[in-house]
Scaffold this active site. Structure first.
Site, PDB file in Angstrom:
ATOM      1  N   PRO A   1       0.787  -1.230   0.000  1.00  0.00           N
ATOM      2  CA  PRO A   1       0.000   0.000   0.000  1.00  0.00           C
ATOM      3  C   PRO A   1       0.822   1.286   0.000  1.00  0.00           C
ATOM      4  CG  PRO A   1      -0.323  -1.247   2.045  1.00  0.00           C
ATOM      5  CD  PRO A   1       0.415  -2.133   1.098  1.00  0.00           C
ATOM      6  N   ASN A   2       0.387   2.200  -0.841  1.00  0.00           N
ATOM      7  CA  ASN A   2       0.931   3.571  -0.952  1.00  0.00           C
ATOM      8  C   ASN A   2       2.272   3.675  -1.656  1.00  0.00           C
ATOM      9  OD1 ASN A   2      -1.270   4.896   0.443  1.00  0.00           O
ATOM     10  ND2 ASN A   2      -0.500   3.876   2.274  1.00  0.00           N
TER      11      ASN A   2
ATOM     12  N   ARG B   1       4.664  12.596  -1.976  1.00  0.00           N
ATOM     13  CA  ARG B   1       4.744  13.150  -0.610  1.00  0.00           C
ATOM     14  C   ARG B   1       5.822  12.411   0.175  1.00  0.00           C
ATOM     15  NH1 ARG B   1       0.998  16.285   1.781  1.00  0.00           N
ATOM     16  NH2 ARG B   1      -0.643  17.012   0.425  1.00  0.00           N
TER      17      ARG B   1
ATOM     18  N   TYR C   1      11.075   8.813   1.658  1.00  0.00           N
ATOM     19  CA  TYR C   1      11.070   7.800   0.595  1.00  0.00           C
ATOM     20  C   TYR C   1      11.764   8.235  -0.694  1.00  0.00           C
ATOM     21  CZ  TYR C   1       7.642   5.826   3.769  1.00  0.00           C
ATOM     22  OH  TYR C   1       7.022   5.330   4.884  1.00  0.00           O
TER      23      TYR C   1
ATOM     24  N   ASN D   1       8.122  -5.556  -1.036  1.00  0.00           N
ATOM     25  CA  ASN D   1       8.055  -4.468  -0.054  1.00  0.00           C
ATOM     26  C   ASN D   1       6.589  -4.405   0.378  1.00  0.00           C
ATOM     27  OD1 ASN D   1       7.891  -2.190   1.459  1.00  0.00           O
ATOM     28  ND2 ASN D   1       9.080  -0.899   0.077  1.00  0.00           N
TER      29      ASN D   1
ATOM     30  N   ALA E   1       3.100  -0.981   4.758  1.00  0.00           N
ATOM     31  CA  ALA E   1       2.547  -1.025   6.126  1.00  0.00           C
ATOM     32  C   ALA E   1       2.165  -2.439   6.567  1.00  0.00           C
ATOM     33  CB  ALA E   1       1.340  -0.102   6.218  1.00  0.00           C
TER      34      ALA E   1
ATOM     35  N   GLU F   1      12.861  -9.376   1.339  1.00  0.00           N
ATOM     36  CA  GLU F   1      12.039  -8.240   1.767  1.00  0.00           C
ATOM     37  C   GLU F   1      12.859  -6.955   1.592  1.00  0.00           C
ATOM     38  OE1 GLU F   1      11.506  -8.577   5.978  1.00  0.00           O
ATOM     39  OE2 GLU F   1      10.191  -6.835   6.130  1.00  0.00           O
TER      40      GLU F   1
ATOM     41  N   HIS G   1      12.796  -2.570   2.198  1.00  0.00           N
ATOM     42  CA  HIS G   1      12.189  -1.324   2.671  1.00  0.00           C
ATOM     43  C   HIS G   1      13.047  -0.165   2.211  1.00  0.00           C
ATOM     44  CE1 HIS G   1       9.322  -3.508   4.968  1.00  0.00           C
ATOM     45  NE2 HIS G   1      10.300  -4.272   5.402  1.00  0.00           N
TER      46      HIS G   1
ATOM     47  N   ARG H   1      12.877   4.412  12.762  1.00  0.00           N
ATOM     48  CA  ARG H   1      11.614   5.162  12.715  1.00  0.00           C
ATOM     49  C   ARG H   1      10.758   4.795  13.943  1.00  0.00           C
ATOM     50  NH1 ARG H   1       9.057   4.790   6.953  1.00  0.00           N
ATOM     51  NH2 ARG H   1       7.853   6.505   7.845  1.00  0.00           N
TER      52      ARG H   1
HETATM   53  O1  CA2 Z   1      10.406   1.943   3.965  1.00  0.00           O
HETATM   54  C1  CA2 Z   1       9.583   1.270   3.337  1.00  0.00           C
HETATM   55  O2  CA2 Z   1       9.766   0.871   2.189  1.00  0.00           O
HETATM   56  C2  CA2 Z   1       8.214   0.968   3.972  1.00  0.00           C
HETATM   57  O3  CA2 Z   1       7.874  -0.362   3.639  1.00  0.00           O
HETATM   58  C3  CA2 Z   1       7.253   1.973   3.339  1.00  0.00           C
HETATM   59  C4  CA2 Z   1       5.851   1.954   3.926  1.00  0.00           C
HETATM   60  C5  CA2 Z   1       5.884   1.991   5.453  1.00  0.00           C
HETATM   61  O4  CA2 Z   1       4.577   1.810   5.965  1.00  0.00           O
HETATM   62  C6  CA2 Z   1       6.820   0.940   6.042  1.00  0.00           C
HETATM   63  O5  CA2 Z   1       6.842   1.086   7.447  1.00  0.00           O
HETATM   64  C7  CA2 Z   1       8.223   1.094   5.496  1.00  0.00           C
HETATM   65  C8  CA2 Z   1       5.054   3.139   3.365  1.00  0.00           C
HETATM   66  C9  CA2 Z   1       4.866   3.075   1.854  1.00  0.00           C
HETATM   67  C10 CA2 Z   1       4.946   4.374   1.159  1.00  0.00           C
HETATM   68  O6  CA2 Z   1       4.110   5.365   1.739  1.00  0.00           O
HETATM   69  C11 CA2 Z   1       4.081   6.622   1.213  1.00  0.00           C
HETATM   70  C12 CA2 Z   1       3.437   7.565   1.991  1.00  0.00           C
HETATM   71  C13 CA2 Z   1       3.366   8.862   1.547  1.00  0.00           C
HETATM   72  C14 CA2 Z   1       3.900   9.217   0.318  1.00  0.00           C
HETATM   73  C15 CA2 Z   1       4.525   8.283  -0.464  1.00  0.00           C
HETATM   74  C16 CA2 Z   1       4.612   6.971  -0.017  1.00  0.00           C
END
Ligand code: CA2
Length: 148
Positions: free
Chosen positions: A9-10, A17, A22, A73, A76, A97, A99, A106
């Protein structure tokens, strides 16, 4: 070698953002980055991104019998999903895996990964480079297997 790269997700929002965490690059540029590594190695790669846990479980199950390795990856779902962990264990496909961020530096809730229990290796905190390391680790592991 057939490789499946799954993003949770995301991840499709990359570059829009939270660039400080990221990076500036988009999801599309992540795909191009991975595609070019795979091309050089002759790896047949497919990508899957979903914001839905069950869809990720379904895609992992579909990979059974047709995919040699998985890079995931889980975003969340890393920190919550026993269902994705179980799917990876069920198909028993070599898996790494990744990240983008350093989850251990974090919030505390990001420090635990269910997915690590099924992954051979976890690469974190190196941005796109972590995907490259995961792809090359699996490539080398599976090439070694074919030769032996
Ligand atoms: O560091 C990573 O790759 C994560 O897997 C990214 C996830 C986060 O929940 C993990 O704890 C670590 C979040 C995905 C991306 O989320 C975004 C949020 C806002 C803007 C762009 C991407």
């Amino acid at each position: 070698m057939k490789l499946l790269i799954i993003n949770g997700p995301n991840i499709n929002m990359l570059g829009i953002r939270e660039k400080g965490i990221y990076g500036e690059e988009s999801y599309e540029s992540l795909l191009s980055y991975c595609r070019s590594i795979c091309e050089k190695k002759g790896i047949e790669v497919s990508f899957f991104q979903s914001n839905h846990e069950g869809d990720i479980v379904d895609r992992i199950q579909e990979a059974y019998g047709s995919t040699d390795a998985i890079v995931i990856n889980p975003a969340a779902y890393t920190h919550t999903s026993v269902a994705i962990l179980d799917a990876l264990k069920a198909v028993n496909i070599p898996c790494c895996e990744v990240h983008l961020s350093n989850i251990y530096e974090r919030e505390e809730f990001r420090h635990h990964s269910y997915i690590s229990l099924a992954a051979e290796k976890t690469f974190y905190g190196e941005g796109f480079k972590g995907y490259e390391k995961a792809i090359l680790y699996l490539f080398e592991k599976l090439s070694g297997k074919q030769e032996g």
